[in-house]
Design a protein around this motif. Structure first.
Motif, PDB file in Angstrom:
ATOM      1  N   MET A 158       0.862  -1.211   0.000  1.00 33.52           N
ATOM      2  CA  MET A 158       0.000   0.000   0.000  1.00 33.52           C
ATOM      3  C   MET A 158       0.888   1.248   0.000  1.00 33.52           C
ATOM      4  SD  MET A 158      -2.616   1.293   2.961  1.00 33.52           S
ATOM      5  CE  MET A 158      -3.926   0.112   2.757  1.00 33.52           C
ATOM      6  N   THR A 159       0.547   2.205  -0.832  1.00 35.85           N
ATOM      7  CA  THR A 159       1.314   3.442  -0.803  1.00 35.85           C
ATOM      8  C   THR A 159       0.529   4.482  -0.027  1.00 35.85           C
ATOM      9  OG1 THR A 159       0.320   4.096  -2.865  1.00 35.85           O
ATOM     10  CG2 THR A 159       2.506   3.083  -3.002  1.00 35.85           C
ATOM     11  N   GLY A 160       1.226   5.436   0.521  1.00 27.73           N
ATOM     12  CA  GLY A 160       0.556   6.489   1.271  1.00 27.73           C
ATOM     13  C   GLY A 160       1.551   7.570   1.555  1.00 27.73           C
ATOM     14  N   PRO A 161       1.121   8.630   2.251  1.00 31.35           N
ATOM     15  CA  PRO A 161       2.068   9.680   2.582  1.00 31.35           C
ATOM     16  C   PRO A 161       3.172   9.103   3.458  1.00 31.35           C
ATOM     17  CG  PRO A 161      -0.088  10.064   3.586  1.00 31.35           C
ATOM     18  CD  PRO A 161      -0.200   8.826   2.787  1.00 31.35           C
ATOM     19  N   GLU A 162       4.329   9.710   3.426  1.00 29.80           N
ATOM     20  CA  GLU A 162       5.460   9.166   4.171  1.00 29.80           C
ATOM     21  C   GLU A 162       5.178   9.137   5.673  1.00 29.80           C
ATOM     22  OE1 GLU A 162       9.670  10.661   3.961  1.00 29.80           O
ATOM     23  OE2 GLU A 162       9.148  10.412   1.826  1.00 29.80           O
ATOM     24  N   SER A 163       5.686   8.093   6.344  1.00 32.86           N
ATOM     25  CA  SER A 163       5.494   8.035   7.799  1.00 32.86           C
ATOM     26  C   SER A 163       6.826   8.248   8.501  1.00 32.86           C
ATOM     27  CB  SER A 163       4.931   6.679   8.181  1.00 32.86           C
ATOM     28  OG  SER A 163       5.856   5.678   7.845  1.00 32.86           O
ATOM     29  N   ARG A 164       6.745   8.793   9.721  1.00 30.97           N
ATOM     30  CA  ARG A 164       7.948   8.920  10.539  1.00 30.97           C
ATOM     31  C   ARG A 164       8.318   7.558  11.100  1.00 30.97           C
ATOM     32  NH1 ARG A 164       4.755  13.107  10.839  1.00 30.97           N
ATOM     33  NH2 ARG A 164       5.564  15.238  10.800  1.00 30.97           N
ATOM     34  N   LEU A 165       7.287   6.783  11.494  1.00 29.36           N
ATOM     35  CA  LEU A 165       7.539   5.445  12.034  1.00 29.36           C
ATOM     36  C   LEU A 165       8.021   4.535  10.911  1.00 29.36           C
ATOM     37  CD1 LEU A 165       4.361   5.023  14.278  1.00 29.36           C
ATOM     38  CD2 LEU A 165       6.729   5.047  15.090  1.00 29.36           C
ATOM     39  N   THR A 166       8.952   3.634  11.272  1.00 28.45           N
ATOM     40  CA  THR A 166       9.412   2.678  10.264  1.00 28.45           C
ATOM     41  C   THR A 166       8.633   1.364  10.357  1.00 28.45           C
ATOM     42  OG1 THR A 166      11.122   2.071  11.841  1.00 28.45           O
ATOM     43  CG2 THR A 166      11.749   3.615  10.106  1.00 28.45           C
ATOM     44  N   GLY A 167       8.037   1.091  11.548  1.00 25.99           N
ATOM     45  CA  GLY A 167       7.270  -0.118  11.749  1.00 25.99           C
ATOM     46  C   GLY A 167       8.191  -1.313  11.990  1.00 25.99           C
ATOM     47  N   PRO A 168       7.611  -2.495  12.140  1.00 25.94           N
ATOM     48  CA  PRO A 168       6.162  -2.686  12.301  1.00 25.94           C
ATOM     49  C   PRO A 168       5.640  -2.103  13.619  1.00 25.94           C
ATOM     50  CG  PRO A 168       7.334  -4.815  12.100  1.00 25.94           C
ATOM     51  CD  PRO A 168       8.366  -3.764  12.238  1.00 25.94           C
ATOM     52  N   VAL A 169       4.346  -1.800  13.611  1.00 23.46           N
ATOM     53  CA  VAL A 169       3.675  -1.351  14.825  1.00 23.46           C
ATOM     54  C   VAL A 169       2.670  -2.436  15.216  1.00 23.46           C
ATOM     55  CG1 VAL A 169       2.126   0.372  15.833  1.00 23.46           C
ATOM     56  CG2 VAL A 169       3.971   1.105  14.307  1.00 23.46           C
ATOM     57  N   ARG A 170       2.772  -2.897  16.454  1.00 26.55           N
ATOM     58  CA  ARG A 170       1.831  -3.914  16.944  1.00 26.55           C
ATOM     59  C   ARG A 170       0.757  -3.214  17.764  1.00 26.55           C
ATOM     60  NH1 ARG A 170       1.254  -9.370  18.929  1.00 26.55           N
ATOM     61  NH2 ARG A 170       0.840  -9.393  21.174  1.00 26.55           N
ATOM     62  N   VAL A 171      -0.506  -3.437  17.395  1.00 27.52           N
ATOM     63  CA  VAL A 171      -1.620  -2.820  18.119  1.00 27.52           C
ATOM     64  C   VAL A 171      -2.319  -3.918  18.917  1.00 27.52           C
ATOM     65  CG1 VAL A 171      -3.823  -1.603  17.892  1.00 27.52           C
ATOM     66  CG2 VAL A 171      -1.915  -1.009  16.380  1.00 27.52           C
ATOM     67  N   VAL A 172      -2.359  -3.762  20.232  1.00 31.41           N
ATOM     68  CA  VAL A 172      -2.987  -4.773  21.088  1.00 31.41           C
ATOM     69  C   VAL A 172      -4.311  -4.220  21.599  1.00 31.41           C
ATOM     70  CG1 VAL A 172      -2.696  -6.283  23.081  1.00 31.41           C
ATOM     71  CG2 VAL A 172      -0.690  -5.520  21.800  1.00 31.41           C
ATOM     72  N   THR A 220      14.260   7.146  23.109  1.00 31.52           N
ATOM     73  CA  THR A 220      13.343   5.990  23.116  1.00 31.52           C
ATOM     74  C   THR A 220      11.900   6.452  22.958  1.00 31.52           C
ATOM     75  OG1 THR A 220      14.887   4.936  24.624  1.00 31.52           O
ATOM     76  CG2 THR A 220      12.750   3.890  24.389  1.00 31.52           C
ATOM     77  N   ALA A 221      11.547   7.541  23.671  1.00 25.99           N
ATOM     78  CA  ALA A 221      10.164   8.031  23.619  1.00 25.99           C
ATOM     79  C   ALA A 221       9.824   8.620  22.248  1.00 25.99           C
ATOM     80  CB  ALA A 221       9.940   9.074  24.707  1.00 25.99           C
ATOM     81  N   ALA A 222      10.850   8.881  21.419  1.00 25.74           N
ATOM     82  CA  ALA A 222      10.609   9.530  20.118  1.00 25.74           C
ATOM     83  C   ALA A 222       9.657   8.703  19.242  1.00 25.74           C
ATOM     84  CB  ALA A 222      11.933   9.761  19.401  1.00 25.74           C
ATOM     85  N   ALA A 223       9.668   7.381  19.408  1.00 25.34           N
ATOM     86  CA  ALA A 223       8.779   6.540  18.587  1.00 25.34           C
ATOM     87  C   ALA A 223       7.308   6.875  18.878  1.00 25.34           C
ATOM     88  CB  ALA A 223       9.048   5.065  18.866  1.00 25.34           C
ATOM     89  N   VAL A 224       7.015   7.211  20.136  1.00 20.70           N
ATOM     90  CA  VAL A 224       5.627   7.539  20.500  1.00 20.70           C
ATOM     91  C   VAL A 224       5.260   8.917  19.934  1.00 20.70           C
ATOM     92  CG1 VAL A 224       3.994   7.814  22.407  1.00 20.70           C
ATOM     93  CG2 VAL A 224       5.807   6.096  22.545  1.00 20.70           C
ATOM     94  N   ASP A 225       6.227   9.856  19.986  1.00 17.15           N
ATOM     95  CA  ASP A 225       5.980  11.168  19.361  1.00 17.15           C
ATOM     96  C   ASP A 225       5.684  10.970  17.866  1.00 17.15           C
ATOM     97  OD1 ASP A 225       6.763  11.975  21.837  1.00 17.15           O
ATOM     98  OD2 ASP A 225       8.555  13.051  21.224  1.00 17.15           O
ATOM     99  N   ASP A 226       6.452  10.068  17.226  1.00 17.14           N
ATOM    100  CA  ASP A 226       6.250   9.821  15.789  1.00 17.14           C
ATOM    101  C   ASP A 226       4.842   9.266  15.517  1.00 17.14           C
ATOM    102  OD1 ASP A 226       8.758  10.725  15.243  1.00 17.14           O
ATOM    103  OD2 ASP A 226       9.677   8.747  15.003  1.00 17.14           O
ATOM    104  N   LEU A 227       4.369   8.397  16.409  1.00 14.96           N
ATOM    105  CA  LEU A 227       3.015   7.850  16.255  1.00 14.96           C
ATOM    106  C   LEU A 227       1.984   8.977  16.248  1.00 14.96           C
ATOM    107  CD1 LEU A 227       0.969   5.349  16.488  1.00 14.96           C
ATOM    108  CD2 LEU A 227       0.993   5.838  18.945  1.00 14.96           C
ATOM    109  N   VAL A 228       2.121   9.868  17.240  1.00 13.85           N
ATOM    110  CA  VAL A 228       1.179  10.980  17.388  1.00 13.85           C
ATOM    111  C   VAL A 228       1.186  11.842  16.121  1.00 13.85           C
ATOM    112  CG1 VAL A 228       0.736  13.094  18.710  1.00 13.85           C
ATOM    113  CG2 VAL A 228       1.430  10.991  19.900  1.00 13.85           C
TER     114      VAL A 228
END
Ligand code: NAD
Ligand code: PRE
Length: 370
Positions: free
Chosen positions: A1-15, A154-162
């Motif tokens: 899937m293509t989309g606008p660029e993301s800051r996160l590189t992934g994978p992201v696990r959603v529980v 380390t917390a930067a990944a959460v900022d990227d999610l937001v």
């Protein structure tokens, strides 16, 4: 899937793929991030997958970030489990309370150098994966409740999610967060609930007169009691403090109303009860003016109200004609008072198209009510 660029590189696990988890997953998928879905309910995982929210978990997964979106009561234990199962992943959660969750994760002896709690101030009164919306967080505040044991990197990944989800990052401590949401979310939920409860035994003739005012005040009274008992239980002290202030104001209003009903010359100016009511109402004006954005409306869209005759096919004609004019409808709500010969279709469009849409509808003979 293509989309606008993301800051996160992934994978992201959603529980937990209910309203929040599915919305986060859909938003990340739209940016092309690899999203792994997990839930205690296999049915919810299947529904979220059918919605295009991500894929099921695999043995070799090494998530960059894990987002825990389960009810508050089980949030801490799920965080502890995820920190232990994925020793290289950063973990966050979206529970509506932050202090008790952090305290419980610490008390369990978990590795809090990889955990930081967060909370998007965005939601709906309906839960479950089918309520998920990729754009739920656009322009909304999202609190990241930092603590001294997690590094900035380390917390930067959460900022990227937001930021990837289009929300506005707000940094505060867990304690600041919990007292703030007591005022802007938890006490308002109960005030809405208490007003809606007055309707249960009310005569049908009275309830049938309900218009926009009652609807605005009671929308969140439809929220899930199971979820809210957990939220309120976890933030009870701060919420009770806000409600004590509401009770003091309510006592003053009752005294003024009692004085008004006992007043033989109720039309006279300058009576204390009149001043007390005016001050209370003006205080409400001042308070509501402090809420950012256009209160009571979705800030992303402009609204217009079209009068629709109570006749077969009229609403369908409106929608068809909007389509013919190339209008993309962002939202639609129909208000209809029983016995009235007219319905009010509240339609939401992109703000930049409002003038064109209004003129096009007027040219076709539609009456615009606002
Ligand atoms: N509803 C809102 O408006 C809103 C807004 C912001 C934050 N939150 C917070 O987000 C969290 C989720 O709320 P929601 O509205 O998405 O609820 P929801 O009921 O829609 O979804 C919760 C999901 O968690 C799953 N689940 C429950 N226990 C689990 C466990 N032990 N392990 C794995 N999955 C489990 C459920 O099966 C369900 O799919 C809550 O902590 C809530 O406080 C909610
Ligand atoms: O808009 C709604 O329906 C909400 O319930 C959202 C709302 C809120 O009170 O603002 C509710 C609880 C969440 O913790 C965050 C957001």
């Amino acid at each position: 899937m293509t989309g606008p660029e993301s800051r996160l590189t992934g994978p992201v696990r959603v529980v937990g793929v209910g309203l929040l988890g599915t919305s986060i997953a859909l938003g990340l998928r739209a940016r092309g991030v690899d999203v792994i879905l997990s839930d205690a309910s296999p049915t919810n995982v299947r529904i979220a997958m059918d919605y295009g929210a991500g894929r099921s978990a695999g043995d070799a997964d090494e998530p960059q970030l894990i987002v825990v979106c389960v009810p508050p009561d089980v949030t801490a234990s799920v965080i502890v489990r995820e920190l232990s199962a994925y020793p290289r992943s950063v973990v966050t959660d979206v529970a509506s309370v932050k202090g008790p969750v952090l305290a419980a994760v610490r008390a369990a002896g978990a590795d809090v150098t990889r955990y930081v709690g967060s909370h998007p101030l965005a939601g709906r009164e309906k839960g479950g994966p089918m309520s998920g919306r990729a754009d739920l967080f656009l322009g909304r505040p999202w609190v990241v409740a930092g603590h001294p044991d997690i590094s900035y990197q380390t917390a930067a990944a959460v900022d990227d999610l937001v930021l990837d989800l289009g929300a506005t990052l707000v940094e505060m401590t867990a304690e600041q967060h919990d007292s703030s949401v007591a005022l802007v979310s938890h006490a308002p939920q109960l005030v809405s609930t208490l007003m809606a409860r007055r309707l249960v035994a009310a005569p049908e003739a009275a309830v049938n007169l309900a218009g926009g005012g009652l609807r605005d005040v009671t929308r969140v009274a439809s929220s899930d009691p199971g979820l809210w008992v957990q939220i309120l239980g976890a933030n009870a002290g701060a919420t009770a403090d806000v409600l004590r202030g509401v009770r003091d104001d309510l006592d003053e209003v009752l005294a003024a109303l009692d004085a008004a009903s006992a007043d033989v010359d109720a039309a006279a100016d300058g009576t204390p009860w009149r001043r007390a009511l005016a001050e209370t109402l003006a205080g409400g004006n001042a308070g509501v003016a402090r809420i950012p954005g256009k209160h009571g409306q979705d800030r992303r869209y402009a609204q217009l109200v079209v009068m629709v005759d109570d006749a077969p096919g009229e609403l369908a004609r409106l929608l068809t004609e909007l389509g013919e004019d190339g209008v993309n409808l962002e939202d639609l709500r129909l208000e209809h008072s029983p016995g009235a010969q007219i319905g009010l279709a509240e339609i939401a469009v992109l703000p930049e198209t409002l003038d064109t849409v209004t003129s096009a509808l007027a040219a076709r003979g539609w009456r615009i009510a606002g």
